[in-house]
Scaffold this active site. Sequence first.
Site, mmCIF file in Angstrom:
data_model
loop_
_atom_site.group_PDB
_atom_site.id
_atom_site.type_symbol
_atom_site.label_atom_id
_atom_site.label_comp_id
_atom_site.label_asym_id
_atom_site.label_seq_id
_atom_site.Cartn_x
_atom_site.Cartn_y
_atom_site.Cartn_z
ATOM 1 N N GLU A 194 -2.894 -11.398 10.448
ATOM 2 C CA GLU A 194 -3.793 -12.290 9.706
ATOM 3 C C GLU A 194 -3.068 -13.579 9.341
ATOM 4 O OE1 GLU A 194 -5.955 -8.367 7.748
ATOM 5 O OE2 GLU A 194 -4.670 -9.653 6.518
ATOM 6 N N GLU B 214 -7.182 -4.296 9.024
ATOM 7 C CA GLU B 214 -5.851 -3.783 9.326
ATOM 8 C C GLU B 214 -5.903 -2.537 10.208
ATOM 9 O OE1 GLU B 214 -5.525 -6.340 5.735
ATOM 10 O OE2 GLU B 214 -6.888 -4.737 6.357
ATOM 11 N N PHE C 57 0.569 -8.122 3.344
ATOM 12 C CA PHE C 57 1.228 -7.581 2.156
ATOM 13 C C PHE C 57 1.384 -6.075 2.359
ATOM 14 C CE2 PHE C 57 -0.742 -11.409 0.581
ATOM 15 C CZ PHE C 57 0.119 -11.897 -0.395
ATOM 16 N N ASP D 136 1.210 -3.929 0.259
ATOM 17 C CA ASP D 136 0.224 -3.278 -0.603
ATOM 18 C C ASP D 136 -1.041 -2.896 0.158
ATOM 19 O OD1 ASP D 136 1.353 -4.573 -3.544
ATOM 20 O OD2 ASP D 136 1.659 -5.741 -1.729
ATOM 21 N N PHE D 137 -1.288 -3.537 1.298
ATOM 22 C CA PHE D 137 -2.507 -3.271 2.063
ATOM 23 C C PHE D 137 -2.369 -2.074 3.008
ATOM 24 C CE2 PHE D 137 -3.412 -8.161 2.010
ATOM 25 C CZ PHE D 137 -3.580 -8.113 0.626
ATOM 26 N N HIS E 289 -0.417 -7.047 -4.961
ATOM 27 C CA HIS E 289 0.256 -7.950 -4.024
ATOM 28 C C HIS E 289 1.749 -8.084 -4.334
ATOM 29 C CE1 HIS E 289 -3.975 -9.226 -3.775
ATOM 30 N NE2 HIS E 289 -3.699 -9.726 -2.591
#
Length: 346
Positions: free
Chosen positions: A43, A74, A97, A99-100, A143
């Site tokens: 991305e 993702e 990130f 976190d994703f 994030h």
Amino acid sequence: MATESRDVTEAAETERELTMSRAMVEAIAWEMRNDEDVFIMGEDIADYGGIFSSTTGLLDEFGRDRVMDVPISETAYLGAAVGAAQAGMRPIAELMFVDFFGVAMDQIYNNMAKNTYMSGGTMSVPMVLTTAVGGTYNDAGQHSQTLYGTFAHLPGMKVVVPSTAYDAKGLMHSAIRDDDPVVYMFHKRLMGLGWMPSPSGPKTAVPKDDYTIPFGEADVKRVGDDVTVVTLGLHVHRAMEAASQLEDDGIDAEVIDLRTLVPLDTDTILDSVRKTGTLLVVDEDYQSFGVTGEIIARAAEGALDDLSAVERLAIPDVPIPYARPLEDEVIPGTDDIAAAVRDLHE
């Protein structure tokens, strides 16, 4: 075994310094020029060049067929990367990130990490999953995590965490050439971004030629006799700053940069602990069930008779706060490291 920073000494002969982001891009570009099977997707990695400058300039040289912006899905593009790797290509897929990871964990762990095993070794998954980690810039709980321990805990993936430009380039070459999946975790604060100033240490001399750094070789960033400080990523630099403070107190700290968690250079940790007798482990991940506990356990298993004192610093088991004073409170700082070492040394 550790390299004791001879890497950086040799690199200094080039008299050329790069930020960590430029070093990463240089390694990726070299591999793309020399292997048409290498491509990168993610991305905002094409026109934007990566929100942390992790791909800046690649689109201009290689075009959209090999530098691909993808939809915000993702699961879809990481699954596509797994398939491409199994078909013989060497994809690099950026998870913006860390976190994703949750929305694509099935592709990451049940496919990327397991498919070689599940196929009885009949296929390889030679791909690199790059991802930005870390806080210190007020981006809150979704994030700002590192989650090193989450990926290191799950078998089937190699886990890489560079702390300097020299290491970032060498480890990236190694990651792309590896026949197994590699999770390459770069700390945003170390990338050399204008809007997120780095500490002084990440920008280093970097050779122009390609080179590799073997996985599983920690780097002794500072040699010392009184206490062993084991850490990675951003906190290598905070540990080095703390070591400078401690020198004024007559405390000689040895700082070990792990560089990779999987494989982990246990021998270097044990050699240092046997010398100093004292161990502090510093991590920007959550404390419970994480990297700090694993390293302390290995030290106890391998050098218990030599250990006189042990401590760890990590993030308490709370989401990363948005408010700057609260974020500063939960992420270990230079003064926290120095204070912990003083407590151990009493």
